[in-house]
Design a protein around this motif. Structure first.
Motif, PDB file in Angstrom:
ATOM      1  N   GLN A 111       0.826  -1.211   0.000  1.00 46.97           N
ATOM      2  CA  GLN A 111       0.000   0.000   0.000  1.00 46.97           C
ATOM      3  C   GLN A 111       0.860   1.260   0.000  1.00 46.97           C
ATOM      4  O   GLN A 111       0.354   2.353  -0.290  1.00 46.97           O
TER       5      GLN A 111
ATOM      6  N   ARG B 222      -0.823   4.420  -4.735  1.00 51.21           N
ATOM      7  CA  ARG B 222      -0.947   5.837  -5.059  1.00 51.21           C
ATOM      8  C   ARG B 222      -1.619   6.593  -3.924  1.00 51.21           C
ATOM      9  O   ARG B 222      -2.379   6.028  -3.136  1.00 51.21           O
ATOM     10  N   SER B 223      -1.336   7.893  -3.879  1.00 51.94           N
ATOM     11  CA  SER B 223      -1.868   8.731  -2.811  1.00 51.94           C
ATOM     12  C   SER B 223      -3.355   8.989  -3.019  1.00 51.94           C
ATOM     13  O   SER B 223      -3.869   8.930  -4.142  1.00 51.94           O
ATOM     14  N   ARG B 224      -4.030   9.314  -1.945  1.00 51.59           N
ATOM     15  CA  ARG B 224      -5.491   9.401  -1.956  1.00 51.59           C
ATOM     16  C   ARG B 224      -6.008  10.670  -2.628  1.00 51.59           C
ATOM     17  O   ARG B 224      -6.993  10.634  -3.346  1.00 51.59           O
ATOM     18  N   VAL B 225      -5.354  11.800  -2.415  1.00 50.61           N
ATOM     19  CA  VAL B 225      -5.867  13.069  -2.926  1.00 50.61           C
ATOM     20  C   VAL B 225      -5.334  13.370  -4.323  1.00 50.61           C
ATOM     21  O   VAL B 225      -6.096  13.678  -5.237  1.00 50.61           O
TER      22      VAL B 225
ATOM     23  N   GLY C  71      -3.255  11.268  -6.255  1.00 50.35           N
ATOM     24  CA  GLY C  71      -3.032  10.120  -7.128  1.00 50.35           C
ATOM     25  C   GLY C  71      -1.574   9.918  -7.507  1.00 50.35           C
ATOM     26  O   GLY C  71      -1.266   9.279  -8.528  1.00 50.35           O
TER      27      GLY C  71
ATOM     28  N   ARG D 277       3.009   6.637  -4.040  1.00 50.92           N
ATOM     29  CA  ARG D 277       3.308   6.866  -2.626  1.00 50.92           C
ATOM     30  C   ARG D 277       4.819   6.935  -2.384  1.00 50.92           C
ATOM     31  O   ARG D 277       5.288   7.702  -1.541  1.00 50.92           O
TER      32      ARG D 277
ATOM     33  N   GLU E 188      -1.795   3.976   9.148  1.00 50.95           N
ATOM     34  CA  GLU E 188      -1.463   2.740   8.433  1.00 50.95           C
ATOM     35  C   GLU E 188      -0.570   1.835   9.271  1.00 50.95           C
ATOM     36  O   GLU E 188      -0.716   0.606   9.233  1.00 50.95           O
TER      37      GLU E 188
ATOM     38  N   TYR F  14      -5.508  10.378  13.044  1.00 47.40           N
ATOM     39  CA  TYR F  14      -5.979  10.568  11.667  1.00 47.40           C
ATOM     40  C   TYR F  14      -6.079  12.042  11.276  1.00 47.40           C
ATOM     41  O   TYR F  14      -6.107  12.369  10.086  1.00 47.40           O
TER      42      TYR F  14
ATOM     43  N   SER G 289      -8.910  18.345  -7.570  1.00 45.45           N
ATOM     44  CA  SER G 289      -9.783  17.282  -8.073  1.00 45.45           C
ATOM     45  C   SER G 289     -11.118  17.820  -8.578  1.00 45.45           C
ATOM     46  O   SER G 289     -11.814  17.133  -9.332  1.00 45.45           O
TER      47      SER G 289
ATOM     48  N   GLU H 293       1.484  15.218  -0.313  1.00 43.64           N
ATOM     49  CA  GLU H 293       1.547  13.947  -1.041  1.00 43.64           C
ATOM     50  C   GLU H 293       2.659  13.956  -2.089  1.00 43.64           C
ATOM     51  O   GLU H 293       3.321  12.935  -2.313  1.00 43.64           O
TER      52      GLU H 293
END
Length: 604
Positions: free
Chosen positions: A49, A70-73, A75, A78, A140, A367, A387, A447
């Motif tokens: 991940q 890939r990163s969440r915001v 893309g 990582r 994580e 978090y 986004s 990111e």
């Protein structure tokens, strides 16, 4: 099945044999009359991940069972190419070191829980009776620990989590018990653990020998195959990561420019770096040089090794103590040798403590480290979301490519893309520019740094992006805003750094034009080939900064002409190196050259 009792040591960011409490305890137990273990399996798993593992696929027709890392915001990958290489080198160096102690290192790719279960179930030469791993902070990281615990259900093996001892002040010596008791201001925390020279515990020695590996260990499950040489391992990690990283107009390496971070990963290289810093006098000079932009030794650059646990903060401290006390020959003849703590060595300890603090903030806020509102739960900022907003996407693209039109920002972003490194001073300006001048979701910057930085550290990166973006635990919040033109005049007065990474500007001598190319006269633009370049003709922002007769800077935020942000911000600001483009300045305190701005200690 034999009567072998096997200890599985799952390694994550403790990639060393020196000052390693787990290996120290293994060696101690081995000397007992009836040791509890007969064999040791040190294990490193490339976590799917966080690190893209499709390069380990056995054949071209195989498909990875895991989503791309890939990163969440934004893309982004990582773990980009620079850190992937440094990580691979560190893992292989660890393997070599463990083999020299009579053990070895099993390398795998996938999910930690799945890999552990595979090895535990597949043991034919004995039984895994315990799994030890170092406890870490982060959402994580905690999930990984829970996954390993779940994987051991019904196996008869128990999980032990060890204190992470790579930091400066040991957790067991903190002046509070609960994470919520951590002060929200660094200075308050620092005062509770001073004097810093007396704070760290002693370094643990390298074990003389370790337990051997079992005669057989369950191999890597399909569809992956683990390479058997360092070169092949590095190739597998790099394979999925395209050179341009998906950047349409990726910068090319400027002729004659050298990386400020050409170092190899691993404990061996990390210890050599510490010794070099002592013998070169760089530790003594650190306080005076830490805001540099060019060269190898203006900062320690130990952060990449510290992040992976190749070396520990208390090892660095031990080297400093020996130098200050003159108790070894290392550094004999160097300024400061045998004369006690000096301002340089004290400043290094200060930075090591800042890393501690950021990690403790991760423990406290959990978090919220990744929430756009940050630690402060700041909900008043109107962020631009790439986004959802075409204008924000364009800003972010030009930011990543190093074509904003602001010399210091663009030089730093190009250096980052090409080398995986950029200085502490540059990082502060970059984060402030994206978040406070452009109002773009700060998480996209965090990111991108996660992807590109060779010295990425979860807590330092995300905590410091929050800090500089005004949503973290900076007591000045939005009031701390960097003027990148003023900062360039302060820390790159002749424009050498900017021209090193933006070769298009090497024909210029006027720093004002180097730092904001939109000020280059039309005739010079034609001669230098700058005509038609968007970052020259339409910068994302024009910062109208002037040098008066007394040699001091004056700035006003007139916006004006150029980019998507044109015309914003009527508040105005003067000198000081910081501005508030969102409106009038809040609070007191003009910035001044030489003040300590707490951010981005990865780069130290």
């Amino acid at each position: 099945m034999s009567d072998s009792k096997i200890l599985l040591y799952l390694m994550r960011r403790d990639l060393r044999v020196a000052d390693n409490p787990v290996l120290h305890e293994v060696a101690r137990l081995t000397s007992e009359p009836k040791p509890p273990f007969t064999h040791l399996i040190p294990l490193y798993v490339f976590p799917c991940q966080q690190v893209e593992v499709s390069g380990f696929l056995t054949t071209p027709s195989d498909r990875s069972p895991y989503p791309e890392a890939r990163s969440r915001v934004g893309g982004f990958w990582r773990c980009g190419p620079h850190r992937a290489k440094f990580l691979g080198e560190s893992v292989w160096d660890l393997k070599t070191a463990l083999e020299s102690l009579g053990s070895g290192l099993e390398i795998r790719a996938g999910k930690l829980g799945e890999v552990v279960r595979s090895i535990v179930d597949g043991c034919k030469d004995g039984k895994v009776t315990a799994v030890w791993m170092t406890e870490e902070e982060g959402v994580e990281e905690k999930r990984e620990e829970r996954d390993v615990l779940k994987a051991l259900e019904g196996s008869g093996a128990f999980l032990k989590l060890w204190t992470d001892e790579k930091y400066f002040i040991d957790d067991r010596d903190l002046p509070f018990d609960k994470p919520q008791d951590l002060p929200d201001v660094f200075t308050t925390y620092r005062k509770t653990v001073e004097p810093l020279r007396d704070g760290p515990r002693s370094v643990l020695p390298v074990p003389k020998t370790l337990l051997p590996l079992p005669s057989s260990v369950q191999p890597q499950p399909a569809p992956f195959t683990i390479p058997t040489s360092e070169n092949d391992l590095l190739s597998a990690l790099a394979k999925p990561l395209k050179r341009d990283q998906g950047v349409e107009h990726a910068p090319a390496w400027p002729e004659g420019t050298k990386s400020a971070h050409p170092f190899r990963g691993g404990e061996t290289a990390g210890r050599k770096r510490i010794e070099h810093l002592i013998t070169s006098g760089s530790m003594t000079a650190y306080k005076d040089t830490r805001n540099g932009l060019l060269g190898l030794d203006f900062s320690t650059k130990l952060s990449a090794w510290l992040a992976l646990g190749c070396v520990t903060a208390r090892e660095v401290h031990q080297y400093l103590l020996e130098f200050e006390d003159g108790s070894t020959d290392l550094g004999r003849g160097v300024d400061g040798y045998g004369k006690g703590e000096n301002k340089g060595t004290a400043a290094v300890r200060f930075e090591l403590l800042w890393r501690d603090y950021m990690r403790l903030c991760t423990r406290k806020f959990g978090y919220r480290l990744f929430r756009i509102e940050g630690f402060r739960n700041e909900t008043t900022v109107r962020w631009k979301w790439p986004s959802k907003d075409a204008e924000a996407r364009k800003i972010l693209t030009r930011f990543i490519e190093g074509t904003t039109g602001i010399g210091l920002i663009d030089a730093s972003m190009r250096e980052l893309f090409l080398t995986g490194y950029t200085s502490n001073r540059a990082r502060q300006n970059v984060a402030s520019f994206l978040a406070k001048h452009m109002s773009v979701d700060w998480r996209t910057g965090a990111e991108w740094y996660e992807s590109m930085l060779v010295d990425y550290d979860l807590s330092s990166n995300w905590g410091n992006w929050q800090y500089t973006s005004g949503v973290g635990n900076d007591p000045r919040g939005e009031a701390r805003i960097f003027n990148p033109v003023k900062q360039a005049f302060d820390y790159d007065p002749k424009g050498d750094y900017v021209k090193a990474w933006i070769p298009e500007l090497r024909g210029l001598e006027d720093p004002m034009q180097i730092f904001q190319a939109w000020k280059v006269p039309e005739a010079d633009r034609i001669e230098l080939g700058l005509v038609g370049r968007e970052w020259v003709e339409k910068p994302l922002k024009k910062i109208d900064f002037h040098i008066n007769r007394g040699g001091r800077g004056r700035a006003s935020n007139r916006g004006g002409g150029g980019g998507p942000d044109q015309g914003r911000g009527g508040g105005g600001y003067r000198g000081g190196g910081r501005a508030n483009p969102r409106g009038p300045r809040r609070g007191r305190g003009q910035g001044r050259r030489g003040m300590v701005d707490r951010a981005y200690v990865e780069g130290q």
